[in-house]
Design an enzyme around this catalytic site. Sequence first.
Site, PDB file in Angstrom:
ATOM      1  N   TYR A 292       0.756  -1.226   0.007  1.00  0.00           N
ATOM      2  CA  TYR A 292       0.143  -0.063  -0.155  1.00  0.00           C
ATOM      3  C   TYR A 292       0.931   1.087   0.101  1.00  0.00           C
ATOM      4  O   TYR A 292       1.978   1.275   0.806  1.00  0.00           O
ATOM      5  CB  TYR A 292      -0.952   0.040   1.242  1.00  0.00           C
TER       6      TYR A 292
ATOM      7  N   GLU B 194      -3.310   7.639  -4.402  1.00  0.00           N
ATOM      8  CA  GLU B 194      -3.354   5.937  -3.454  1.00  0.00           C
ATOM      9  C   GLU B 194      -3.015   4.700  -4.344  1.00  0.00           C
ATOM     10  O   GLU B 194      -3.891   4.788  -5.337  1.00  0.00           O
ATOM     11  CB  GLU B 194      -4.499   5.907  -2.383  1.00  0.00           C
TER      12      GLU B 194
END
Length: 382
Positions: free
Chosen positions: A101, A189
């Site tokens: 992530y 993101e």
Amino acid sequence: MDLFEYQGKQLFAGYDIPVSPGAAAHTVDEAVAAADGIGYPVVVKAQVHVGGRGKAGGIQLAANADECRRHAQAILGMDIKGHIVGLVWVEKASDIAHEYYASFTLDRSAKTHLGMLSAQGGVEIEDVATTNPDAIARIHVDPVDGLTATQCEEWVSAAGLDEAARAGTIEILTKLYRCYEDADADLVEINPLILTTDGVVRALDAKVTLDANSVFRHPEYKDYEATQPRDAREEEAYGKGLQYVGLDGSVGVIANGAGLAMSTVDVVNEVGGKPANFLDIGGGANADVMAAALEVINHDPAVKSILINIFGGITKGEEVANGIVQALQRVRIDSPIVIRLDGTNADEGRRILQPSLSEKLRLEPTMLDAARAAVELARDAR
Ligand code: GDP
Ligand code: MN
């Protein structure tokens, strides 16, 4: 302003961030044609402005044209958390060794940029944050210095990514920060950021929020504005150029200026009511803008009363009053209306409104009185 995944990936590609080759498709046939061109296996991915598509069944691997057709058929038209899928992105499937992530966003309380990196990707970062907060390596990036090479290296070490992924991740994070800054993004993101079985680091998903106030610097962002998710009321308001946000109460709110509109929403809550919306008609309050505002609110079946809260500054009271009177001649409003009019030339404005007042059009002396009256009327209407 939120981007679809494929738009985010196109933005990333412009900053040289590796993404999989793919194509957008509106129909099943287009999806199969795209997949034939890319070569199997492919992934068929629902394009909606909401996360958790994988869990909802909106992300499917297809080994051949038949599977691709079946998945595209199932995904197009699918309802994912209230968002109907009208578009799929078909891309070359990746062989995943690890999912990570990575993101940059604004840390409003620290008043600076925040980078987050985790070896536990592919799942919702909120879940990682609650169950295993130490698994997220966080850094603050000073906007003046930018993300320095040393800082980035230390950050990647702290996150504990696999050795094979480090160099590629450092490169991607450097480019991602440049993208975040140059594109005037509030959020970039990548979840998951993957290490493939053949050792390549790549962005498998893209979630990008752009600052809508930066459109003057990026004229091409106008295209994104048109595809923002809006409910029917917000769509109508957007078409009329109003600053409108739909809420779930029964008191329609019209005010001039965002600050006053927010205060009005607060006061309605304070006296026990629930606002149906936030609507800022801005500086001028002529008949056109007032009629447009009243129409949007009138089309909301949940609205039981309307509160118009105007404080005259540069806009004079008599102009506002004339605007309201003329607007009410043009549009038929079902709900009772309560007006609070104060500020520049308020007395004259009130005098203009006087002959139009009735059971269904009331004038109150203060914002609090007006909110109370509107909330009572909404309650009585039930
Ligand atoms: P989200 O669920 O909306 O976040 O959609 P993502 O694009 O992140 O996809 C969800 C999950 O699908 C990923 O975490 C992967 O596990 C899986 N996935 C997506 N693309 C591929 C791919 O090319 N190959 C494989 N094997 N899995 C994929
Ligand atoms: Mn994802």
